[in-house]
Design an enzyme around this catalytic site. Structure first.
Site, short mmCIF file in Angstrom:
data_model
loop_
_atom_site.label_atom_id
_atom_site.label_comp_id
_atom_site.label_asym_id
_atom_site.label_seq_id
_atom_site.Cartn_x
_atom_site.Cartn_y
_atom_site.Cartn_z
CG MET A 170 -12.09 -3.23 4.70
SD MET A 170 -10.56 -2.73 3.89
CE MET A 170 -9.59 -2.05 5.23
CG MET A 208 -8.34 6.93 3.07
SD MET A 208 -7.38 6.85 4.60
CE MET A 208 -6.74 5.19 4.50
CG HIS A 242 -9.31 0.28 -0.63
ND1 HIS A 242 -8.77 -0.05 0.59
CD2 HIS A 242 -10.66 0.25 -0.46
CE1 HIS A 242 -9.74 -0.29 1.45
NE2 HIS A 242 -10.90 -0.10 0.85
CB SER A 270 -0.90 0.00 1.24
OG SER A 270 -1.47 1.29 1.39
CG MET A 328 -11.41 3.11 2.19
SD MET A 328 -9.92 2.94 3.19
CE MET A 328 -8.68 3.16 1.93
CG ASP A 373 -5.19 2.28 1.04
OD1 ASP A 373 -6.18 1.53 0.89
OD2 ASP A 373 -4.08 1.87 1.42
CG ASP A 389 -6.50 -3.12 2.83
OD1 ASP A 389 -5.42 -2.94 3.42
OD2 ASP A 389 -7.14 -2.20 2.25
CG HIS A 407 -4.05 -1.46 -1.71
ND1 HIS A 407 -5.17 -2.14 -2.14
CD2 HIS A 407 -4.43 -0.77 -0.59
CE1 HIS A 407 -6.18 -1.89 -1.32
NE2 HIS A 407 -5.77 -1.05 -0.38
#
Ligand code: DX5
Ligand code: ZN
Length: 224
Positions: free
Chosen positions: A139, A39, A68, A10, A70, A37, A177, A35
Site C-alpha cells: 500500500m 471495504m 482487494h 480501480s 479491506m 476495492d 496501490d 482492481h
C-alpha cells in the site's frame, strides 16, 4: 529481467452509471486487470461494494478480476468472492489472526492469493508467507480512500520484496496501490513493482483509454 507491467485501474473511481463502457475503454487502453476495492467500514473507515456488484460486472467484461479485500477477518468471505468471479484475492496481514491459513484457503478455492501490508506495517513480517503468495500488495497510501497522495517512502518495501523473491527462488508479482499515476509509475517499476493500481489517475479521467495508455507507457519507460 523485469516482469512486464500490468495496469489495474480501480473501480472505486469509476462512474457507476456507465461502468460497462468504462471497462471497455480501459481494456482498449491496455489494462489487463480491474482492481475491485472491497471495504467494510470496520477494517477501513469507508464502505464500498461487495459480491453483488462484482457478480454483475463479471457478465460484462473479461478483464481479470483483482479483488482487494479491506475487510476484517477475510476468512469469512473467501468462498463468496470466488463465487462472484474473483480471480485473485488480496487480503490484509493486519486483518486476520492467521494469514497463512487465509492464503491456503484462497489457493484451495482455486484462485490466486495475495497479501497486503498497510504503510505502518513492516514488510519483513511477510517473509515466511511469501512461498504461499502469487502476489504481494504494498500500500502506497493508508487504505480506505481513493485520491490520496502517493507515499514514495514505501518503495523500499518493494525493493526488499524483489531481493527476498530472488533469495527464496520465488516468482510472485508485486503490486502497488494508492496515488499511482504517470508521475510515479516509472519509479514503482524501477523499484520492482509490476502490477500498478490506478484509481483517480485512470478511472477518474475524462478520457479513460488515453489515461490508461499514458500511465502504461510511463511505467514501461522503466523497462528499457
Ligand atoms: C485505497 C484503495 C485503492 C484506491 C486507489 O484504499 O485500495 O485501490 O482505489 O485510488 P487512487 O489511485 O486514486 O489512489
Ligand atoms: Zn486497492
Amino acid at each position: 529481467m523485469k516482469k512486464d507491467v500490468i495496469l489495474a485501474p480501480s473501480l472505486l473511481a469509476a462512474d457507476f452509471s456507465k461502468v460497462g463502457e468504462q471497462l471497455q475503454q480501459i481494456k482498449d487502453g491496455g489494462a489487463a486487470y480491474i482492481h475491485l476495492d472491497v471495504m467494510d467500514g470496520l477494517f477501513v473507515p469507508n464502505i464500498s461494494f461487495g459480491t453483488p456488484v462484482i457478480k454483475s460486472l463479471r457478465a460484462c467484461t473479461d478483464l481479470f478480476f483483482d479483488v482487494h479485500l479491506m475487510i476484517d477477518r477475510p476468512e469469512r468471505y473467501i468462498a463468496d468472492y470466488v463465487g462472484a468471479g474473483a480471480q485473485l484475492i488480496t487480503f490484509h496481514y493486519e486483518a486476520t489472526k492467521d494469514p497463512r491459513a487465509v492464503l491456503e484457503q484462497i489457493r484451495a478455492a482455486g484462485v490466486k492469493a495475495a497479501i497486503s501490508v498497510k504503510p505502518g506495517t513492516p514488510v519483513e513480517v511477510l517473509k515466511e508467507l511469501l512461498p504461499l503468495c502469487d502476489m504481494v500488495l504494498i500500500m502506497t497510501v493508508e487504505p480506505g480512500f481513493g485520491g490520496q497522495k502517493f507515499m514514495a517512502d514505501m518503495l523500499p518495501k518493494v525493493e526488499w520484496l524483489v531481493k527476498e523473491r530472488e533469495a527464496q527462488g520465488l516468482a510472485f508479482d508485486i503490486q502497488v496501490d494508492g496515488g499511482v499515476g504517470k508521475g510515479n509509475a516509472a519509479d514503482c517499476v524501477r523499484a520492482g513493482a509490476n502490477v500498478l493500481v490506478a484509481g483517480s489517475s485512470v478511472m477518474g479521467q475524462p478520457d479513460l483509454k488515453s489515461a490508461a495508455e499514458e500511465v502504461l507507457s510511463c511505467a514501461k519507460e522503466a523497462l528499457v
